[in-house]
Design a protein around this motif. Structure first.
Motif, short mmCIF file in Angstrom:
data_model
loop_
_atom_site.label_atom_id
_atom_site.label_comp_id
_atom_site.label_asym_id
_atom_site.label_seq_id
_atom_site.Cartn_x
_atom_site.Cartn_y
_atom_site.Cartn_z
N CYS A 5 0.85 -1.19 0.00
CA CYS A 5 0.00 0.00 0.00
C CYS A 5 0.89 1.24 0.00
CB CYS A 5 -0.89 0.03 1.24
SG CYS A 5 -2.12 -1.28 1.28
N GLU A 6 0.39 2.29 -0.64
CA GLU A 6 1.13 3.55 -0.62
C GLU A 6 1.11 4.14 0.78
OE1 GLU A 6 -0.87 6.34 -3.25
OE2 GLU A 6 -2.19 6.95 -1.63
N ALA A 7 2.07 5.00 1.06
CA ALA A 7 2.14 5.75 2.30
C ALA A 7 2.39 7.21 1.94
CB ALA A 7 3.27 5.21 3.19
N SER A 8 2.04 8.12 2.82
CA SER A 8 2.15 9.55 2.49
C SER A 8 3.55 9.97 2.04
CB SER A 8 1.64 10.43 3.63
OG SER A 8 2.30 10.14 4.82
N PRO A 9 4.65 9.41 2.57
CA PRO A 9 5.96 9.79 2.04
C PRO A 9 6.18 9.41 0.57
CG PRO A 9 6.21 8.77 4.20
CD PRO A 9 4.78 8.56 3.77
N ASP A 10 5.33 8.52 0.04
CA ASP A 10 5.45 8.07 -1.35
C ASP A 10 4.81 9.02 -2.35
OD1 ASP A 10 6.54 5.62 -0.40
OD2 ASP A 10 4.52 4.74 -0.25
N TYR A 11 3.99 9.96 -1.91
CA TYR A 11 3.13 10.72 -2.81
C TYR A 11 3.89 11.42 -3.93
CZ TYR A 11 -0.75 10.06 0.53
OH TYR A 11 -1.72 9.54 1.34
N SER A 12 4.99 12.07 -3.63
CA SER A 12 5.70 12.81 -4.68
C SER A 12 6.32 11.85 -5.70
CB SER A 12 6.76 13.74 -4.10
OG SER A 12 7.76 13.01 -3.43
N LYS A 13 6.85 10.73 -5.25
CA LYS A 13 7.42 9.75 -6.18
C LYS A 13 6.32 9.12 -7.03
CE LYS A 13 10.42 7.17 -8.18
NZ LYS A 13 11.21 7.73 -9.27
N ILE A 14 5.17 8.85 -6.43
CA ILE A 14 4.04 8.30 -7.18
C ILE A 14 3.61 9.29 -8.28
CG2 ILE A 14 1.57 7.73 -7.03
CD1 ILE A 14 2.25 6.50 -4.23
N ALA A 15 3.55 10.57 -7.94
CA ALA A 15 3.19 11.58 -8.94
C ALA A 15 4.19 11.58 -10.09
CB ALA A 15 3.11 12.96 -8.29
N GLU A 16 5.47 11.41 -9.78
CA GLU A 16 6.50 11.34 -10.84
C GLU A 16 6.28 10.11 -11.73
OE1 GLU A 16 10.45 11.42 -9.18
OE2 GLU A 16 9.95 13.13 -7.90
N VAL A 17 5.99 8.97 -11.11
CA VAL A 17 5.76 7.74 -11.87
C VAL A 17 4.56 7.92 -12.80
CG1 VAL A 17 4.99 5.32 -11.66
CG2 VAL A 17 6.83 6.18 -10.20
N ILE A 18 3.47 8.44 -12.27
CA ILE A 18 2.25 8.60 -13.06
C ILE A 18 2.48 9.59 -14.20
CG2 ILE A 18 -0.16 9.38 -13.01
CD1 ILE A 18 -0.20 8.40 -10.04
N THR A 19 3.09 10.73 -13.91
CA THR A 19 3.35 11.74 -14.94
C THR A 19 4.26 11.19 -16.02
OG1 THR A 19 3.01 13.52 -13.34
CG2 THR A 19 4.25 14.07 -15.34
N SER A 20 5.27 10.44 -15.64
CA SER A 20 6.18 9.83 -16.61
C SER A 20 5.46 8.80 -17.47
CB SER A 20 7.36 9.21 -15.89
OG SER A 20 8.25 8.60 -16.80
N ALA A 21 4.62 7.98 -16.85
CA ALA A 21 3.92 6.92 -17.57
C ALA A 21 2.92 7.49 -18.58
CB ALA A 21 3.22 5.99 -16.59
N PHE A 22 2.24 8.57 -18.20
CA PHE A 22 1.20 9.13 -19.06
C PHE A 22 1.69 10.30 -19.91
CE2 PHE A 22 -1.41 6.77 -16.09
CZ PHE A 22 -2.38 6.23 -16.92
N GLY A 23 2.88 10.81 -19.60
CA GLY A 23 3.42 11.92 -20.37
C GLY A 23 2.74 13.25 -20.11
N GLN A 24 2.00 13.32 -19.02
CA GLN A 24 1.29 14.54 -18.62
C GLN A 24 0.91 14.42 -17.15
OE1 GLN A 24 -2.22 14.63 -21.06
NE2 GLN A 24 -3.28 13.13 -19.83
#
Length: 168
Positions: A5-24
């Protein structure tokens, strides 16, 4: 690879992963909006890690089906894998883990808008087979459902997404 499960310290890295995967950034903004809503399910926001680095993320959140009553169901969106880790089975493992976890938690039905060739592997079928209508114009085969152990026939009608899906 490990999944958790995600944890709050992961939020910025998750945003990077999602933005990179979708290109936006739109999908990353959607995840943030869902986290700040009543539709968020912490146990069903998952990350895949390799060597302690987050390489993928998956989110299930509540949406509704409207028929004779308003019934909560799960939306699977988004699923993101860093481009350099795609086509290695990470997304497949993450989706399967999430489906199993949703079933364990007693959820009834999952809805996804996505590639039929990918999601059909997990038992997703066209939603119209279950009398479930998409709220927007999409190819019928791309709007899919997967009933879980707690599925009942009463889950028919039109899907309603929360406004936050339209805001990003």
């Amino acid at each position: 690879m490990s999944i958790r499960c995600e944890a709050s310290p992961d939020y910025s890295k998750i945003a990077e992963v999602i933005t990179s995967a979708f290109g936006q950034p739109n999908e990353a903004k959607l995840v943030e909006a869902i986290r700040n809503s009543e539709n968020y399910i912490p146990e069903l926001s998952l990350v895949a890690e390799i060597d302690g680095n987050i390489v993928a993320h998956l989110l299930f959140s509540y949406i509704h089906i409207i028929s004779n009553e308003i019934l909560p169901v799960l939306a699977l969106a988004p699923v993101a894998v860093l481009p350099q880790f795609q086509n290695q089975g990470i997304g497949t493992a993450l989706v399967q883990y999430g489906l199993d976890r949703a079933d364990e938690l007693g959820e009834a039905l999952i809805i996804v808008l996505g590639h039929p060739s990918f999601y059909s592997r997990f038992g997703f079928v066209q939603s119209t087979y279950y009398g479930i209508k998409s709220p927007f114009e999409v190819r019928a085969e791309a709007f899919m459902v997967k009933p879980l152990k707690n599925y009942e026939i009463k889950y028919t009608g039109e899907v309603i997404y929360p406004q936050l899906f339209n805001d990003v």
